[in-house]
Design a protein around this motif. Sequence first.
Motif, PDB file in Angstrom:
ATOM      1  N   GLY A  70      -0.714   5.805  -2.086  1.00  0.00           N
ATOM      2  CA  GLY A  70       0.547   5.127  -2.421  1.00  0.00           C
ATOM      3  C   GLY A  70       1.632   5.381  -1.392  1.00  0.00           C
ATOM      4  O   GLY A  70       1.391   5.966  -0.322  1.00  0.00           O
ATOM      5  N   GLY A  71       2.826   4.930  -1.725  1.00  0.00           N
ATOM      6  CA  GLY A  71       3.960   5.036  -0.808  1.00  0.00           C
ATOM      7  C   GLY A  71       4.313   6.479  -0.493  1.00  0.00           C
ATOM      8  O   GLY A  71       4.579   6.835   0.662  1.00  0.00           O
ATOM      9  N   SER A  72       4.309   7.329  -1.516  1.00  0.00           N
ATOM     10  CA  SER A  72       4.706   8.726  -1.289  1.00  0.00           C
ATOM     11  C   SER A  72       3.746   9.390  -0.302  1.00  0.00           C
ATOM     12  O   SER A  72       4.176  10.087   0.632  1.00  0.00           O
ATOM     13  CB  SER A  72       4.699   9.511  -2.605  1.00  0.00           C
ATOM     14  N   ASP A  75       4.215   8.052   3.256  1.00  0.00           N
ATOM     15  CA  ASP A  75       5.428   8.626   3.864  1.00  0.00           C
ATOM     16  C   ASP A  75       5.188  10.074   4.300  1.00  0.00           C
ATOM     17  O   ASP A  75       5.585  10.488   5.396  1.00  0.00           O
ATOM     18  CB  ASP A  75       6.586   8.588   2.853  1.00  0.00           C
ATOM     19  N   HIS A 102      14.065   7.460   0.557  1.00  0.00           N
ATOM     20  CA  HIS A 102      13.371   7.864  -0.670  1.00  0.00           C
ATOM     21  C   HIS A 102      13.024   9.352  -0.538  1.00  0.00           C
ATOM     22  O   HIS A 102      12.843   9.857   0.577  1.00  0.00           O
ATOM     23  CB  HIS A 102      12.090   7.037  -0.795  1.00  0.00           C
ATOM     24  N   ILE A 150      14.374   3.923   6.517  1.00  0.00           N
ATOM     25  CA  ILE A 150      13.854   3.033   5.467  1.00  0.00           C
ATOM     26  C   ILE A 150      14.128   1.577   5.849  1.00  0.00           C
ATOM     27  O   ILE A 150      15.214   1.248   6.329  1.00  0.00           O
ATOM     28  CB  ILE A 150      14.493   3.432   4.110  1.00  0.00           C
ATOM     29  N   ASN A 154      15.621   1.097  -1.750  1.00  0.00           N
ATOM     30  CA  ASN A 154      15.227   0.841  -3.132  1.00  0.00           C
ATOM     31  C   ASN A 154      16.404   0.791  -4.089  1.00  0.00           C
ATOM     32  O   ASN A 154      16.349   0.117  -5.102  1.00  0.00           O
ATOM     33  CB  ASN A 154      14.218   1.909  -3.589  1.00  0.00           C
ATOM     34  N   ASP A 179       9.717   3.282   6.197  1.00  0.00           N
ATOM     35  CA  ASP A 179       9.225   3.196   4.831  1.00  0.00           C
ATOM     36  C   ASP A 179       9.455   1.755   4.383  1.00  0.00           C
ATOM     37  O   ASP A 179      10.584   1.346   4.104  1.00  0.00           O
ATOM     38  CB  ASP A 179      10.007   4.206   3.968  1.00  0.00           C
ATOM     39  N   VAL A 181       8.068   0.324   1.759  1.00  0.00           N
ATOM     40  CA  VAL A 181       7.541   0.191   0.392  1.00  0.00           C
ATOM     41  C   VAL A 181       8.256  -0.925  -0.372  1.00  0.00           C
ATOM     42  O   VAL A 181       7.626  -1.719  -1.062  1.00  0.00           O
ATOM     43  CB  VAL A 181       7.619   1.550  -0.350  1.00  0.00           C
ATOM     44  N   GLN A 182       9.586  -0.997  -0.239  1.00  0.00           N
ATOM     45  CA  GLN A 182      10.314  -2.071  -0.939  1.00  0.00           C
ATOM     46  C   GLN A 182      10.252  -3.386  -0.164  1.00  0.00           C
ATOM     47  O   GLN A 182      10.347  -4.463  -0.754  1.00  0.00           O
ATOM     48  CB  GLN A 182      11.778  -1.668  -1.164  1.00  0.00           C
ATOM     49  N   SER A 202       3.041   0.339  -0.407  1.00  0.00           N
ATOM     50  CA  SER A 202       2.465   0.787  -1.682  1.00  0.00           C
ATOM     51  C   SER A 202       2.101  -0.435  -2.527  1.00  0.00           C
ATOM     52  O   SER A 202       2.941  -1.324  -2.708  1.00  0.00           O
ATOM     53  CB  SER A 202       3.502   1.643  -2.407  1.00  0.00           C
ATOM     54  N   HIS A 204       1.735  -1.212  -5.709  1.00  0.00           N
ATOM     55  CA  HIS A 204       2.292  -1.638  -6.998  1.00  0.00           C
ATOM     56  C   HIS A 204       3.648  -2.334  -6.890  1.00  0.00           C
ATOM     57  O   HIS A 204       4.197  -2.773  -7.897  1.00  0.00           O
ATOM     58  CB  HIS A 204       2.349  -0.457  -7.973  1.00  0.00           C
ATOM     59  N   LYS A 205       4.182  -2.442  -5.677  1.00  0.00           N
ATOM     60  CA  LYS A 205       5.473  -3.144  -5.538  1.00  0.00           C
ATOM     61  C   LYS A 205       5.273  -4.636  -5.296  1.00  0.00           C
ATOM     62  O   LYS A 205       6.233  -5.389  -5.278  1.00  0.00           O
ATOM     63  CB  LYS A 205       6.283  -2.551  -4.379  1.00  0.00           C
ATOM     64  N   CYS A 328      13.178   6.331  -9.829  1.00  0.00           N
ATOM     65  CA  CYS A 328      12.894   7.731  -9.490  1.00  0.00           C
ATOM     66  C   CYS A 328      14.012   8.649  -9.956  1.00  0.00           C
ATOM     67  O   CYS A 328      13.842   9.847 -10.010  1.00  0.00           O
ATOM     68  CB  CYS A 328      12.709   7.878  -7.988  1.00  0.00           C
TER      69      CYS A 328
HETATM   70  C1  LIG Z   1      11.386   3.118  -0.764  1.00  0.00           C
HETATM   71  C2  LIG Z   1      10.276   3.788  -1.495  1.00  0.00           C
HETATM   72  N1  LIG Z   1       9.482   4.642  -0.829  1.00  0.00           N
HETATM   73  C3  LIG Z   1       8.457   5.257  -1.426  1.00  0.00           C
HETATM   74  C4  LIG Z   1       8.190   5.061  -2.761  1.00  0.00           C
HETATM   75  C5  LIG Z   1       7.038   5.788  -3.388  1.00  0.00           C
HETATM   76  O1  LIG Z   1       5.948   4.935  -3.598  1.00  0.00           O
HETATM   77  P1  LIG Z   1       4.779   5.323  -4.631  1.00  0.00           P
HETATM   78  O2  LIG Z   1       5.353   5.118  -5.993  1.00  0.00           O
HETATM   79  O3  LIG Z   1       3.685   4.356  -4.351  1.00  0.00           O
HETATM   80  O4  LIG Z   1       4.391   6.721  -4.352  1.00  0.00           O
HETATM   81  C6  LIG Z   1       8.999   4.185  -3.511  1.00  0.00           C
HETATM   82  C7  LIG Z   1       8.756   3.994  -4.959  1.00  0.00           C
HETATM   83  O5  LIG Z   1       9.614   3.609  -5.712  1.00  0.00           O
HETATM   84  C8  LIG Z   1      10.070   3.524  -2.855  1.00  0.00           C
HETATM   85  O6  LIG Z   1      10.867   2.681  -3.499  1.00  0.00           O
END
Ligand SMILES: Cc1ncc(COP(=O)(O)O)c(C=O)c1O
Length: 390
Positions: A70-72, A75, A102, A150, A154, A179, A181-182, A202, A204-205, A328
């Motif tokens: 995933g995103g975390s 990163d 994030h 970023i 987010n 990043d 992810v968004q 990631s 799921h977005k 978050c």
């Molecule tokens: C900007 C950003 N980076 C990273 C993440 C983390 O992604 P994940 O939920 O897939 O770990 C999020 C999740 O909300 C996010 O908005």
Amino acid sequence: MSHIYLDHSATTPVDARVLEAMLPYFTNVYGNASSSHRFGRSAENAIEDARELIAQIFNCRPNEIIFTSGGSESDNLAVRGAAWAARQQGKGTHLITTPIEHGAISKTINQLVNEQGFQQTVLKVNHEGLVDPKDFAAACTPHTSVASVIYANNEIGTIQPIRELAQIARGQGVIFHTDAVQAAGQLSLDVEELGVDLLSISGHKFYGPKGVGALYIRDGVSVLPVQTGGSHERGLRAGTHNTPLIVGLATALKLAYDDLAQRTTHYRKLRDRLISGILNTLPNALLTGHAENRLPSHVSFVFEDIRSGSLVELLDAKGIAASAASACKTGSSEPSSVLLQLGYSRETAAASLRLSVGLHTTEADIDYTIQALGEIIPQLSTRDLTAATA
Ligand SMILES: Cc1ncc(COP(=O)(O)O)c(C=O)c1O
């Protein structure tokens, strides 16, 4: 009661076509992609097809894509892995970032600084959340190894000038991570056009499954593994491949980019209707982030002179799923540090609202939400809003 989901920045449902593409890999095609028999090869083929699909959208080579959880994780691997590799090669231990990352970036960098001898410069952002490329250029030193900014925030939706920043980084020999992810599913992920070295997404977005992501690593950029074990993903990410989720990630990304213009036109129309409706109804509403240069799906406000009380709960009682700044931050009573960085007072920052539209959001959903806010906010306001709302 209405059920209106306006929290697509937190997560999206899995598209039925994505689920359908994933299903065989939970049942029939269950081999371990690292096994050398036909069961393994079938899984491996599906993973390599997924890598190829993502590489087309990123405009990169398939071997530059690493699958993660995933995103975390993307990163973490990007920043920690690149910082460690640079230090190992004697390239310097100075990192550059922003105050609106994030936690997957900011906490990773803080740990590198507090526990592993790295240094960081945290750039300023203006009231709209934008980094000034001149500040970025000034922060680069001969000891700077990695920068992370970023792509789209987010909490406030602001889109950073990534192309300009990445170009400066390249000129200074600094590895540049974003990043995304968004941004994924809404903005260009063409890594050549962006000029980035590392980019995180990631699933799921953008209507893909949770628990799967990808990291782009430009050929020639060194990254050390963070999760060690087997030699999966070129030794950069140990762990048996999660074939169904990887297939789901690629399918969802392809659907999003095949349909990008229509999707973003739909999002923008609803976003702008929501923003103007709220501003016209509520005189104490302040749009946070950049007015135009923001994610197509993203609306964020703070409200001045509000008594404490949970806006999100009151909206939930009216059937509307929203979020305060970011998912978050749920459960934390502290105002958002991003909003404090933008210069809002603690009181104003505490009354924050994020609404994010999606594929199935309708104009009627938006109008109902504006009406609901028009009822809730005056009840929570310490100032008389009747004159303006009449
Ligand atoms: C900007 C950003 N980076 C990273 C993440 C983390 O992604 P994940 O939920 O897939 O770990 C999020 C999740 O909300 C996010 O908005």
